[in-house]
Design a protein around this motif. Structure first.
Motif, short mmCIF file in Angstrom:
data_model
loop_
_atom_site.label_atom_id
_atom_site.label_comp_id
_atom_site.label_asym_id
_atom_site.label_seq_id
_atom_site.Cartn_x
_atom_site.Cartn_y
_atom_site.Cartn_z
N VAL A 114 0.90 -0.99 -0.14
CA VAL A 114 0.06 -0.21 -0.05
C VAL A 114 0.76 1.33 -0.58
O VAL A 114 1.91 1.53 0.90
N GLY A 115 0.52 2.66 -1.06
CA GLY A 115 0.72 3.50 -0.53
C GLY A 115 1.85 4.22 -2.43
O GLY A 115 1.28 5.56 -2.35
N ASP A 116 1.84 3.42 -2.90
CA ASP A 116 2.20 3.88 -4.57
C ASP A 116 0.82 3.77 -4.94
O ASP A 116 -0.25 3.28 -5.00
N ASP A 117 1.04 4.18 -6.34
CA ASP A 117 0.08 4.42 -7.37
C ASP A 117 -0.60 3.24 -7.46
O ASP A 117 -1.55 2.30 -8.33
N ASP A 148 -9.35 1.32 -2.79
CA ASP A 148 -9.98 2.33 -3.40
C ASP A 148 -10.36 2.41 -2.33
O ASP A 148 -11.28 1.98 -1.20
N THR A 149 -10.66 3.84 -1.93
CA THR A 149 -11.32 4.54 -0.41
C THR A 149 -12.06 5.50 -0.91
O THR A 149 -11.48 7.02 -1.42
N THR A 150 -13.95 5.43 -1.34
CA THR A 150 -14.50 6.91 -1.06
C THR A 150 -15.12 6.29 -0.53
O THR A 150 -15.73 5.60 0.46
P1 ADP Z 1 -4.29 7.11 -6.44
O1 ADP Z 1 -4.98 8.58 -6.52
O2 ADP Z 1 -3.51 6.44 -7.25
O3 ADP Z 1 -6.21 5.96 -6.78
P2 ADP Z 1 -5.22 6.55 -3.40
O4 ADP Z 1 -5.50 8.11 -3.06
O5 ADP Z 1 -6.72 6.08 -3.98
O6 ADP Z 1 -4.05 6.80 -5.09
O7 ADP Z 1 -4.38 5.27 -2.69
C1 ADP Z 1 -3.28 6.05 -2.32
C2 ADP Z 1 -2.87 3.95 -1.53
O8 ADP Z 1 -3.61 3.54 -1.28
C3 ADP Z 1 -2.57 3.11 -2.99
O9 ADP Z 1 -1.50 2.25 -3.19
C4 ADP Z 1 -3.92 2.13 -2.84
O10 ADP Z 1 -3.67 1.13 -3.33
C5 ADP Z 1 -4.05 2.42 -1.10
N1 ADP Z 1 -5.15 2.17 -0.50
C6 ADP Z 1 -6.22 3.08 -0.96
N2 ADP Z 1 -7.40 2.73 -0.38
C7 ADP Z 1 -7.08 1.83 0.31
C8 ADP Z 1 -7.22 0.44 0.74
N3 ADP Z 1 -9.59 0.46 1.13
N4 ADP Z 1 -7.43 -0.80 1.34
C9 ADP Z 1 -6.15 -1.03 0.79
N5 ADP Z 1 -5.29 0.26 0.36
C10 ADP Z 1 -5.65 1.28 -0.07
#
Ligand code: ADP
Ligand code: MG
Length: 321
Positions: free
Chosen positions: A27-30, A122-124
């Motif tokens: 987790v943390g990169d693109d 992804d978190t929305t």
């Molecule tokens: P991007 O805008 O490039 O899609 P994000 O801000 O959505 O990036 O996510 C940043 C990082 O956090 C990515 O590595 C993504 O995989 C991780 N991430 C985001 N939401 C979650 C989640 N619900 N569970 C695990 N990893 C997450």
């Protein structure tokens, strides 16, 4: 306390107690970077749980975290795949730290013993929806597909059937299900060890998410065969057994969904090996019928009479929708 999206990610999704060596970047990169071991096929599956459709509004978040992962691991189990990685797309109506803490506790309690690592997501914001994709490994040619059943094969299942459906019926009737039934509904145990043990022995397998008739029906259709089930052999918990006896209605174990047990077919030559392999594994094994030439799934009562069942399995869309 208000947390930004990045703070949520850092706090709830970034820490992994047991990092896997095949995760080059988590987790943390693109993107995550994952190293598939040489000489294996990657098994991939995704499942979505929507509030109000797959679970009741206000459901316990710890149990939801468990179930969301369990239903996905159940698909890997049905393929005979070894779980490795998972991604999580979470749509939340609001940031609720207590909810997220409990959800991730339930998730990790199942992920850790299976050595599954959360590698991204992804978190929305929006109506509560949990979408999970799992990935696992299986040696080439070893996957338990739906199309390998042949006439003469024995049909086996793990666990007991209809428990989750009985819990749902009782909730709908404003009754309180027992702790046992609620655990079966909300915290199914994916039969991963069973799936691995069946590699090289079973001719076909599926996990029971839509009900035995529908799911075994998929094996029959894909394999071009029929199935004969002996109702008296179906493995039932005491509570479901009592209901079936009172009503002579087999729809709970036959047509209701959410069991997350495995159903599989085994050539007669492999019967003893399967019995030996599964004897020490949670969920055990019950033989419930045989594969025959023909089409469809037929069920027979103890007196040999053909049982006519009303419903098929659970379907989200019908041809009239
Ligand atoms: P991007 O805008 O490039 O899609 P994000 O801000 O959505 O990036 O996510 C940043 C990082 O956090 C990515 O590595 C993504 O995989 C991780 N991430 C985001 N939401 C979650 C989640 N619900 N569970 C695990 N990893 C997450
Ligand atoms: Mg994103």
């Amino acid at each position: 306390m208000l947390l930004s999206e990045f703070e949520i990610i850092a706090r709830f999704f970034s820490s992994t107690p047991h990092p896997r060596k095949d995760v080059v970047l988590g987790v943390g990169d693109d993107c995550a970077l994952l190293r598939v071991p040489p000489g294996v096929d990657l098994a991939v599956s995704i499942d979505t749980l929507v509030e109000g459709v797959h679970f009741h509004p206000g459901s316990d978040p710890e149990r939801l975290g468990h179930k969301a992962l369990a239903v996905n691991l159940s698909d890997l189990a049905a393929m005979g795949a070894e779980p490795a990685w998972v991604t999580l797309a979470l749509t939340l109506p609001k940031v609720d730290i207590a909810w997220l803490t409990c959800f991730m506790r339930g998730f990790s309690t199942l992920a850790d013993p299976h050595q599954v690592q959360l590698v991204g997501g992804d978190t929305t914001r929006g109506p509560l929806t949990i979408s999970l994709q799992v990935q696992g490994f299986v040696p080439p040619g070893a996957a338990l597909q739906r199309d390998g059943a042949r006439p003469g094969d024995l049909i086996g299942v793990t666990g007991t059937l209809g428990d989750a459906a009985l819990a749902l019926r009782q909730i709908a009737a404003a009754q309180s299900p027992s702790d046992y039934l609620m655990t079966r509904l909300e915290q199914p145990l994916p039969r991963v060890a069973t799936g691995l043990a069946l590699r090289g022995l079973a001719s076909a397998a599926i996990d029971l998410s839509d009900g035995l008739l529908a799911d075994l029906g998929h094996i029959c259709e894909r394999s071009g065969v029929a199935a004969r089930l002996e109702l008296i052999r179906l493995p039932l918990s005491p509570e479901v057994g009592e209901r079936v006896n009172i009503c002579a209605d087999w729809s709970l174990p036959l047509s209701a969904g959410d069991d997350y047990e495995l159903c599989f077919t085994v050539p007669p030559d492999h019967r003893a090996a399967v019995e030996a392999q599964l004897s020490g594994i949670d969920g055990g094994l019950t033989w419930i019928g045989v594969i025959e030439a023909g089409r469809g799934v037929r069920c027979f009562a103890a007196d040999g009479a053909l049982y006519q069942s009303g419903a098929g399995g659970y379907q989200h869309f019908h041809s009239t929708d």
